[in-house]
Enzyme design. Structure first.
Site, PDB file in Angstrom:
ATOM      1  N   ILE A  52      24.003  -3.664 -40.127  1.00 53.89           N
ATOM      2  CA  ILE A  52      22.536  -3.595 -39.995  1.00 53.89           C
ATOM      3  C   ILE A  52      21.955  -2.542 -40.936  1.00 53.89           C
ATOM      4  O   ILE A  52      20.815  -2.621 -41.357  1.00 53.89           O
ATOM      5  CB  ILE A  52      22.157  -3.335 -38.518  1.00 53.89           C
ATOM      6  CG1 ILE A  52      20.702  -3.653 -38.246  1.00 53.89           C
ATOM      7  CG2 ILE A  52      22.511  -1.934 -38.068  1.00 53.89           C
ATOM      8  CD1 ILE A  52      20.525  -4.627 -37.133  1.00 53.89           C
ATOM      9  N   ARG A  53      22.816  -1.549 -41.279  1.00 51.90           N
ATOM     10  CA  ARG A  53      22.418  -0.569 -42.296  1.00 51.90           C
ATOM     11  C   ARG A  53      23.123  -0.948 -43.593  1.00 51.90           C
ATOM     12  O   ARG A  53      24.191  -1.538 -43.550  1.00 51.90           O
ATOM     13  CB  ARG A  53      22.886   0.835 -41.900  1.00 51.90           C
ATOM     14  CG  ARG A  53      22.269   1.340 -40.616  1.00 51.90           C
ATOM     15  CD  ARG A  53      22.940   2.597 -40.134  1.00 51.90           C
ATOM     16  NE  ARG A  53      24.333   2.340 -39.750  1.00 51.90           N
ATOM     17  CZ  ARG A  53      25.271   3.259 -39.659  1.00 51.90           C
ATOM     18  NH1 ARG A  53      25.007   4.504 -39.956  1.00 51.90           N
ATOM     19  NH2 ARG A  53      26.498   2.957 -39.285  1.00 51.90           N
ATOM     20  N   ASP A  70      21.972  -8.542 -39.234  1.00 54.80           N
ATOM     21  CA  ASP A  70      22.211  -8.333 -37.814  1.00 54.80           C
ATOM     22  C   ASP A  70      23.219  -9.373 -37.312  1.00 54.80           C
ATOM     23  O   ASP A  70      23.074 -10.565 -37.608  1.00 54.80           O
ATOM     24  CB  ASP A  70      20.850  -8.521 -37.108  1.00 54.80           C
ATOM     25  CG  ASP A  70      20.859  -8.038 -35.690  1.00 54.80           C
ATOM     26  OD1 ASP A  70      21.943  -7.942 -35.096  1.00 54.80           O
ATOM     27  OD2 ASP A  70      19.757  -7.769 -35.165  1.00 54.80           O
ATOM     28  N   ILE A  71      24.179  -8.929 -36.521  1.00 56.93           N
ATOM     29  CA  ILE A  71      25.148  -9.895 -35.966  1.00 56.93           C
ATOM     30  C   ILE A  71      24.478 -10.808 -34.929  1.00 56.93           C
ATOM     31  O   ILE A  71      25.091 -11.769 -34.472  1.00 56.93           O
ATOM     32  CB  ILE A  71      26.377  -9.195 -35.330  1.00 56.93           C
ATOM     33  CG1 ILE A  71      25.952  -8.141 -34.302  1.00 56.93           C
ATOM     34  CG2 ILE A  71      27.262  -8.581 -36.393  1.00 56.93           C
ATOM     35  CD1 ILE A  71      27.108  -7.577 -33.492  1.00 56.93           C
ATOM     36  N   TYR A 170      28.897   0.353 -22.066  1.00 52.09           N
ATOM     37  CA  TYR A 170      29.796   0.137 -23.206  1.00 52.09           C
ATOM     38  C   TYR A 170      31.195  -0.293 -22.715  1.00 52.09           C
ATOM     39  O   TYR A 170      31.790  -1.244 -23.235  1.00 52.09           O
ATOM     40  CB  TYR A 170      29.870   1.446 -23.988  1.00 52.09           C
ATOM     41  CG  TYR A 170      30.861   1.510 -25.111  1.00 52.09           C
ATOM     42  CD1 TYR A 170      30.655   0.829 -26.300  1.00 52.09           C
ATOM     43  CD2 TYR A 170      32.005   2.309 -24.997  1.00 52.09           C
ATOM     44  CE1 TYR A 170      31.560   0.926 -27.341  1.00 52.09           C
ATOM     45  CE2 TYR A 170      32.906   2.415 -26.041  1.00 52.09           C
ATOM     46  CZ  TYR A 170      32.678   1.719 -27.207  1.00 52.09           C
ATOM     47  OH  TYR A 170      33.578   1.825 -28.246  1.00 52.09           O
TER      48      TYR A 170
HETATM   49  C1  AKB Z   1      32.742   6.569 -27.470  1.00 50.14           C
HETATM   50  O1  AKB Z   1      32.788   7.773 -27.181  1.00 50.14           O
HETATM   51  O2  AKB Z   1      31.890   5.787 -27.074  1.00 50.14           O
HETATM   52  C2  AKB Z   1      33.871   6.020 -28.303  1.00 50.14           C
HETATM   53  C3  AKB Z   1      34.958   5.488 -27.457  1.00 50.14           C
HETATM   54  C4  AKB Z   1      35.757   6.404 -26.630  1.00 50.14           C
HETATM   55  O3  AKB Z   1      35.171   4.321 -27.458  1.00 50.14           O
HETATM   56  N1  AKB Z   1      34.376   7.014 -29.173  1.00 50.14           N
END
Ligand code: AKB
Length: 354
Positions: A52-53, A70-71, A170
């Site tokens: 994206i960058r 962008d994906i 995440y």
């Molecule tokens: C993060 O801190 O989000 C990453 C990871 C541990 O996947 N470095």
């Protein structure tokens, strides 16, 4: 793995497209190292990047072409299919753990929908070229969720199937995408009248915190380790956002690149899992600070833990067990903790800041 059925006419198949490796999120710290390493390999197809960058100027000479985009842009991904024959995809694009907590829905779009889009691209590519496409995916220690500090201290190194209850967006995204990769490789469209393999050959590694001497991470929660080191090298004070006793596993960046490339090269029939733990050493924040001070005696490091980020690192295991990667595809890091600091991090970082 069987050959992929092709719907293309023989005329379409004769149109030659350039055989390439695609790296998404290429302008991040893993991308830079991976691009340079692939450039050194005369047998590797040329690299195209999608980020994206824009790709940093100094990396440009190492790639065939760099696409800014962008994906989540499906038209752009379709155009890639018509222009290139993609042999391998290194799908690095992601919002890291701290950024993802500020924008969870955006993280879901980028980390999950973005991965689905790339998996779909891999299916299309496999069909067009009548050959599987390798899909190399960096997952993370963030897929784990330790219930409390007592358990974290007691169990030590966790195996791939243990404690999979991440507390971050995440971590949830990464864990789900690991499952998607396994689904696309082994169970894709299993109810279709004429069962057909997807042609996606998904392989993932769960990285610990990564420490690079040349680039700074952005938006992660393991960032206190590289930040401490880079601040000391620049002669700046550093305030750690985690307690001194906070422990998690780490790895030097060259080993992360090595893990991705070794897994990509491994014969498929030797792989017993879709996703593997890889690690090098575990240190507390205080142990990292002590090592930093050995090389930069004037380093000023203090601790001001922030509740949220502390809780995230506390939920990650103290160590991960990578014995399956060692057994299946010969994984072993080049840098233990001594070598990481003395041979890679400190000399490279000193060169960079002087
Ligand atoms: C993060 O801190 O989000 C990453 C990871 C541990 O996947 N470095």
């Amino acid at each position: 793995m069987m050959m992929i059925q092709s719907d293309l006419t023989s005329q379409e198949q004769t149109v030659t497209r350039k055989k390439v490796i695609l790296i998404t999120g290429a302008n991040g710290e893993v991308g830079h190292g991976l691009i340079k390493q692939l450039y050194k390999d005369p047998s590797a197809p040329p690299v195209i990047t999608l980020d994206i960058r824009g790709l940093d100027e100094d990396i440009m000479p190492y790639v065939d072409s760099s696409i800014v985009g962008d994906i989540l842009d499906n038209d752009l991904l379709d155009n890639l299919t018509s222009e290139y024959e993609i042999d391998t995809i290194f799908h690095l694009a992601a919002l890291l753990s701290t950024h993802s907590e500020y924008r969870p829905e955006a993280a879901h779009r980028v980390n999950v929908q973005g991965t689905v889009n790339l998996l779909h691209l891999a299916v299309e590519q496999a069909r067009c070229r009548d050959h599987p496409v390798k899909f190399i995916y960096p997952s993370s220690v963030a897929v784990y969720g330790m219930p409390d500090l007592e358990t974290k201290a007691r169990v030590g190194a966790v195996r791939e199937n243990d404690f999979l209850e991440p507390i971050t967006m995440y971590g949830c995204n990464k864990l789900y995408c690991e499952h998607l990769g396994r689904y696309y490789t082994f169970h894709y469209r299993q109810l279709a009248p004429k069962a057909q393999e997807s042609g996606v050959d998904f392989r993932g590694v769960r990285f610990p915190g990564l420490i690079s001497a040349t680039t700074m991470p952005s938006g992660g929660t393991s960032d206190y380790a590289p930040e401490m080191l880079h601040a000391a090298a620049k002669g700046e004070p550093y305030e750690s956002f985690v307690r001194p006793d906070t422990i998690m596993p780490f790895m030097a960046m060259p080993d992360a690149i090595k893990a991705l490339l070794t897994l990509a090269d491994a014969p498929r029939d030797q792989l017993t899992r879709s996703v593997y733990n890889v690690t090098s050493f575990s240190l507390t924040a205080e142990q990292i600070a002590e090592r930093v001070k050995t090389f930069f005696p004037n380093a000023q490091i203090s601790y001001e833990p922030t509740h949220g980020r502390q809780k995230i690192v506390d939920s990650w295991p103290a160590a991960i067990d990578d014995s399956t990667a060692r057994a299946d595809w010969g994984w072993q890091p080049d840098y233990d903790v001594e070598q990481a600091f003395a041979d890679y991090l400190v000399p490279t970082i000193k060169q960079q800041y002087t």
